[in-house]
Scaffold this active site. Structure first.
Site, PDB file in Angstrom:
ATOM      1  N   GLU A   1      39.502 -87.416 -65.120  1.00  0.00           N
ATOM      2  CA  GLU A   1      40.548 -87.257 -64.105  1.00  0.00           C
ATOM      3  C   GLU A   1      40.685 -88.532 -63.285  1.00  0.00           C
ATOM      4  O   GLU A   1      39.673 -89.141 -62.922  1.00  0.00           O
ATOM      5  CB  GLU A   1      40.171 -86.121 -63.148  1.00  0.00           C
ATOM      6  CG  GLU A   1      40.664 -84.764 -63.583  1.00  0.00           C
ATOM      7  CD  GLU A   1      42.138 -84.534 -63.226  1.00  0.00           C
ATOM      8  OE1 GLU A   1      42.883 -85.501 -62.973  1.00  0.00           O
ATOM      9  OE2 GLU A   1      42.534 -83.368 -63.208  1.00  0.00           O
TER      10      GLU A   1
ATOM     11  N   ASP B   1      41.443 -83.913 -55.652  1.00  0.00           N
ATOM     12  CA  ASP B   1      41.836 -83.779 -54.252  1.00  0.00           C
ATOM     13  C   ASP B   1      41.348 -82.409 -53.768  1.00  0.00           C
ATOM     14  O   ASP B   1      40.163 -82.250 -53.484  1.00  0.00           O
ATOM     15  CB  ASP B   1      43.369 -83.946 -54.219  1.00  0.00           C
ATOM     16  CG  ASP B   1      43.961 -83.963 -52.828  1.00  0.00           C
ATOM     17  OD1 ASP B   1      43.242 -84.258 -51.876  1.00  0.00           O
ATOM     18  OD2 ASP B   1      45.168 -83.685 -52.698  1.00  0.00           O
TER      19      ASP B   1
ATOM     20  N   LEU C   1      42.199 -78.942 -61.185  1.00  0.00           N
ATOM     21  CA  LEU C   1      41.082 -79.115 -62.114  1.00  0.00           C
ATOM     22  C   LEU C   1      40.324 -77.805 -62.319  1.00  0.00           C
ATOM     23  O   LEU C   1      39.902 -77.492 -63.435  1.00  0.00           O
ATOM     24  CB  LEU C   1      40.154 -80.208 -61.574  1.00  0.00           C
ATOM     25  CG  LEU C   1      39.010 -80.610 -62.479  1.00  0.00           C
ATOM     26  CD1 LEU C   1      39.509 -81.056 -63.842  1.00  0.00           C
ATOM     27  CD2 LEU C   1      38.205 -81.738 -61.835  1.00  0.00           C
TER      28      LEU C   1
ATOM     29  N   ASP D   1      50.680 -92.369 -58.984  1.00  0.00           N
ATOM     30  CA  ASP D   1      52.072 -92.753 -58.745  1.00  0.00           C
ATOM     31  C   ASP D   1      52.585 -92.322 -57.384  1.00  0.00           C
ATOM     32  O   ASP D   1      51.996 -91.478 -56.709  1.00  0.00           O
ATOM     33  CB  ASP D   1      52.965 -92.112 -59.814  1.00  0.00           C
ATOM     34  CG  ASP D   1      53.132 -90.617 -59.585  1.00  0.00           C
ATOM     35  OD1 ASP D   1      52.102 -89.906 -59.502  1.00  0.00           O
ATOM     36  OD2 ASP D   1      54.285 -90.162 -59.449  1.00  0.00           O
TER      37      ASP D   1
ATOM     38  N   ARG E   1      52.143 -96.798 -61.104  1.00  0.00           N
ATOM     39  CA  ARG E   1      50.961 -96.444 -61.902  1.00  0.00           C
ATOM     40  C   ARG E   1      50.333 -97.696 -62.517  1.00  0.00           C
ATOM     41  O   ARG E   1      49.146 -97.724 -62.808  1.00  0.00           O
ATOM     42  CB  ARG E   1      51.359 -95.517 -63.061  1.00  0.00           C
ATOM     43  CG  ARG E   1      51.868 -94.160 -62.640  1.00  0.00           C
ATOM     44  CD  ARG E   1      52.002 -93.287 -63.881  1.00  0.00           C
ATOM     45  NE  ARG E   1      52.837 -92.125 -63.689  1.00  0.00           N
ATOM     46  CZ  ARG E   1      52.407 -90.969 -63.193  1.00  0.00           C
ATOM     47  NH1 ARG E   1      51.153 -90.835 -62.835  1.00  0.00           N
ATOM     48  NH2 ARG E   1      53.224 -89.947 -63.061  1.00  0.00           N
TER      49      ARG E   1
HETATM   50  P1  5GP Z   1      44.372 -81.179 -56.569  1.00  0.00           P
HETATM   51  O1  5GP Z   1      44.726 -79.966 -57.358  1.00  0.00           O
HETATM   52  O2  5GP Z   1      42.962 -81.672 -56.774  1.00  0.00           O
HETATM   53  O3  5GP Z   1      44.678 -81.003 -55.103  1.00  0.00           O
HETATM   54  O4  5GP Z   1      45.410 -82.284 -56.988  1.00  0.00           O
HETATM   55  C1  5GP Z   1      45.173 -83.193 -57.941  1.00  0.00           C
HETATM   56  C2  5GP Z   1      46.443 -83.942 -58.271  1.00  0.00           C
HETATM   57  O5  5GP Z   1      47.202 -84.280 -57.092  1.00  0.00           O
HETATM   58  C3  5GP Z   1      46.060 -85.251 -58.898  1.00  0.00           C
HETATM   59  O6  5GP Z   1      45.868 -85.114 -60.285  1.00  0.00           O
HETATM   60  C4  5GP Z   1      47.218 -86.125 -58.526  1.00  0.00           C
HETATM   61  O7  5GP Z   1      48.258 -85.936 -59.453  1.00  0.00           O
HETATM   62  C5  5GP Z   1      47.683 -85.587 -57.177  1.00  0.00           C
HETATM   63  N1  5GP Z   1      47.131 -86.390 -56.067  1.00  0.00           N
HETATM   64  C6  5GP Z   1      46.190 -86.024 -55.179  1.00  0.00           C
HETATM   65  N2  5GP Z   1      45.939 -87.015 -54.290  1.00  0.00           N
HETATM   66  C7  5GP Z   1      46.749 -88.040 -54.640  1.00  0.00           C
HETATM   67  C8  5GP Z   1      46.951 -89.363 -54.110  1.00  0.00           C
HETATM   68  O8  5GP Z   1      46.346 -89.826 -53.133  1.00  0.00           O
HETATM   69  N3  5GP Z   1      47.871 -90.141 -54.765  1.00  0.00           N
HETATM   70  C9  5GP Z   1      48.586 -89.695 -55.840  1.00  0.00           C
HETATM   71  N4  5GP Z   1      49.462 -90.546 -56.373  1.00  0.00           N
HETATM   72  N5  5GP Z   1      48.422 -88.462 -56.355  1.00  0.00           N
HETATM   73  C10 5GP Z   1      47.509 -87.643 -55.774  1.00  0.00           C
END
Ligand code: 5GP
Length: 185
Positions: free
Chosen positions: A102, A106, A111, A162, A168
Site C-alpha cells: 500500500e 490512513d 485496507l 495524487d 503521482r
Molecule cells: P483509508 O481507508 O486508510 O482511510 O484511506 C486510504 C486511501 O485514502 C489511500 O489509499 C489513498 O488513496 C487515500 N489517502 C489517504 N491519505 C491520503 C493523502 O494524504 N494523500 C493522498 N493523495 N491520498 C490519501
C-alpha cells in the site's frame, strides 16, 4: 477545466525525499527477502497509487515472486470502509504468501475491507507492507508487518499519491499548499 497547477504551485514542503524513499524501499526489500525464502510470494497492490511503490519494492526483493493488481472505489454516499472491487486480482491466492503493498494507510478502513476479503481466499499468509502510515488517523487496528515511514496528519502527494489524479509522478512525497487544496474542495 483549465491546465492543472504546476507542482511548484502545489507542493508546500518535501516531507520525504526521493533518496530517502529509495533507501527505505531497499531496506524493506531486504527484510521481505529474509522473511520469505522458499515461499510462493505474491505482491498485491491496489491501483492506481500503489503501483509506483510496488514497482520499486519488487525489484528490491531478491526472490522469485509474482505481482497482481486490484482496483477499488468507495460507494458514493455509502458507509465508510465499504468499497466496491472494480478490478479483481487475476490469479487465485490460495496457499500463497500474500503481501498487500500500500502507498498509504490512513483510517485503515479500505485496507481492512481488502484484507478481510483476501483472507477468505485462504492464502498461506497475509501481510501488509505500507510505505506511509498516518497512524494518528487510524480507526481500525491493522497489523502492518513492513512500514516505510510514519507521517503526520497532512494531505500528501507524490510517489503514487495524487491530487485529483495529478502529481503521482513526483519522485518525492510532499505536503500540499492550502491554496491548492482549497481549489479542489
Ligand atoms: P483509508 O481507508 O486508510 O482511510 O484511506 C486510504 C486511501 O485514502 C489511500 O489509499 C489513498 O488513496 C487515500 N489517502 C489517504 N491519505 C491520503 C493523502 O494524504 N494523500 C493522498 N493523495 N491520498 C490519501
Amino acid at each position: 477545466m483549465g491546465a492543472p497547477l504546476t507542482p511548484e504551485k502545489v507542493v508546500d514542503r518535501v516531507l520525504i525525499s526521493d533518496e530517502e524513499i529509495q533507501n527505505r524501499v531497499r531496506e524493506l526489500g531486504r527484510e521481505i527477502t529474509a522473511d520469505h525464502v522458499g515461499r510462493d510470494v505474491r505482491l498485491v497492490t491496489v491501483l492506481r497509487g500503489g503501483l509506483f511503490f510496488l514497482a520499486d519494492l519488487c525489484r528490491a526483493v531478491d526472490l522469485p515472486l509474482q505481482v497482481d493488481f486490484m482496483a477499488v472505489s468507495s460507494y458514493l454516499g455509502g458507509r465508510p470502509g465499504v468499497v466496491r472491487i472494480t478490478k479483481d486480482l487475476d490469479d487465485p491466492i490460495e496457499g500463497a504468501a500474500v503481501i498487500v503493498v500500500e502507498d498509504i494507510v490512513d483510517t485503515g478502513l479500505t485496507l481492512n475491507y481488502i484484507l478481510r476479503m483476501l483472507k477468505g481466499r485462504r492464502p498461506a499468509s497475509l501481510e501488509v507492507c505500507a510505505l506511509l502510515d498516518k497512524d494518528v488517523r487510524r480507526i481500525v487496528d491493522l497489523p502492518i508487518a513492513y512500514r516505510g515511514f510514519s507521517i503526520p496528519d497532512k494531505f500528501v502527494v507524490g510517489y503514487g499519491l495524487d491530487l485529483q489524479g495529478f502529481y503521482r509522478n513526483l519522485p518525492f512525497v510532499a505536503t500540499v499548499r492550502d491554496e491548492a487544496l482549497q481549489e479542489v474542495l
